[in-house]
Motif scaffolding. Structure first.
Motif: not given
Length: 364
Positions: A244-262, A317-326
């Protein structure tokens, strides 16, 4: 019956009970006036019934209830002479007339609010149009919450389009509130819908968005000395995934959850906010990240991370996201919606927009 069906039925039953409360109040007052000594004069409370009816009934039923109360008062005066019938009857008539007028005014305001909400819904369809939930193997779900329930829409925006270059996504937030912010958001989203199909690279798309934002601000200048600008994040994903390619113009960075790793997908170099490229230069940076089947990507506006609890703490948000299952994107955003409202006790200080993206396994 499902749980949601039972809840709707329960709410409907409670609302019907509330609507009947003026009748219940009339019966209770009349019963007390009849069964208690005349000295207690419960009959003098009868004008309260039409006054309560004005808050929830149309004009005619309110007048009819006032008439019933008047006849009840006359009947009680026959049973118990010396109740001060004419004073109480005059009070019932006066309150009923005032209640009928109040009911008329309330209904007019409700009709006006209904029309305003229709306009807001139409604006929402322009800025946040419904989108497919699946683009090939890519699943996308959206969430939008206005800080004010009556507003329906604010300065947050998002869009997803399927182009020959891949699935392109946009999410952003216009600084400011009210109709000018909505107008700026609409200008940016409409520009994206055209540029995403015609421009081969995201830098050109970003420049088109910046130009549209600048033109809108020139036509509708912001109030005060501070210029109106917008944060934005552009993302592009090939139809088969893999990156995925991302161009960020001052926006909060996306969070990517990959097999439990955030992982927060931070830009390697900042790109200018929309409407600020002319001031600080139009140097844009595109970052590429791996995106595998089963990965969950969350794009969001700062209203999510700035939701506060009663003690002033921001939503983790980051701690909440880490607790999410696939899980599928719609389940992730349903949980986020629920937990945000629970955390903030239903009081949002800013609009909230989010996109959840998942690449399905071809075997699914």
């Amino acid at each position: 019956m499902t749980g949601s069906g039972r809840q709707r039925l329960l709410r409907y039953g409670r609302w019907r009970l509330v609507r009947l409360s003026p009748v219940v109040l009339t019966v209770v007052i009349a019963s007390l006036a009849y069964t208690t000594p005349p000295e207690m004069a419960f009959s003098r409370l009868l004008p309260a019934a039409p006054a309560l009816a004005a808050a929830m009934w149309p004009v005619l039923p309110t007048v009819l209830l006032g008439t019933v109360c008047l006849f009840l008062m006359i009947g009680l005066s026959i049973v118990f002479p010396g109740l001060g019938t004419w004073w109480t009857a005059g009070g019932i008539i006066a309150v009923t007339v005032a209640a009928a007028y109040g009911s008329h005014v309330r209904l007019q305001r409700e009709r006006t609010l209904f029309q305003v909400r229709l306009v807001a819904d139409a604006a929402q369809q322009v800025v946040l149009s419904p989108m497919p939930r699946r683009f090939g193997n890519i699943e996308v779900e959206s969430l939008y919450l206005a800080a004010a329930a009556e507003a329906r829409i604010g300065g947050d925006f998002f869009e997803v389009v399927d182009t020959r270059y891949g699935v392109r996504m946009l999410i952003g937030d216009v600084r400011g509130k009210g109709l000018p912010a909505v107008g700026a958001a609409a200008a940016i989203v409409n520009s994206f819908r055209e540029a995403a199909y015609g421009e081969a690279d995201m830098v050109s798309v970003a420049r088109r968005l910046d130009a549209s934002c600048a033109r809108y601000n020139a036509a509708f200048p912001a109030e005060g000395p501070v210029e109106r600008f917008a944060t934005a994040l552009l993302a592009e994903m090939p139809h088969r995934g893999g990156r995925i390619e991302i161009l960020n113009c001052g926006h909060p960075p996306p969070l990517l959850l990959n097999h439990g790793e955030l992982r927060a997908l931070e830009p390697t170099a900042p790109s200018p906010l929309l409407n600020l490229a002319e001031l600080i230069g139009d140097h844009y940076t595109i970052d590429a990240f791996d995106f595998s089947p089963g990965d969950l990507l969350l794009l969001y506006t700062d209203g999510v991370t700035e939701a506060r609890a009663r003690d002033g703490e921001f939503f983790p948000l980051a701690a909440w996201m880490r607790r999410q299952l696939p899980r599928p994107p719609h389940e992730l955003l349903t949980a986020l919606h629920r937990d945000l409202l629970r955390y903030s006790k239903g009081r949002l200080d800013d609009d909230i927009a989010a996109l959840a993206v998942r690449l399905r396994d071809p075997s699914e």
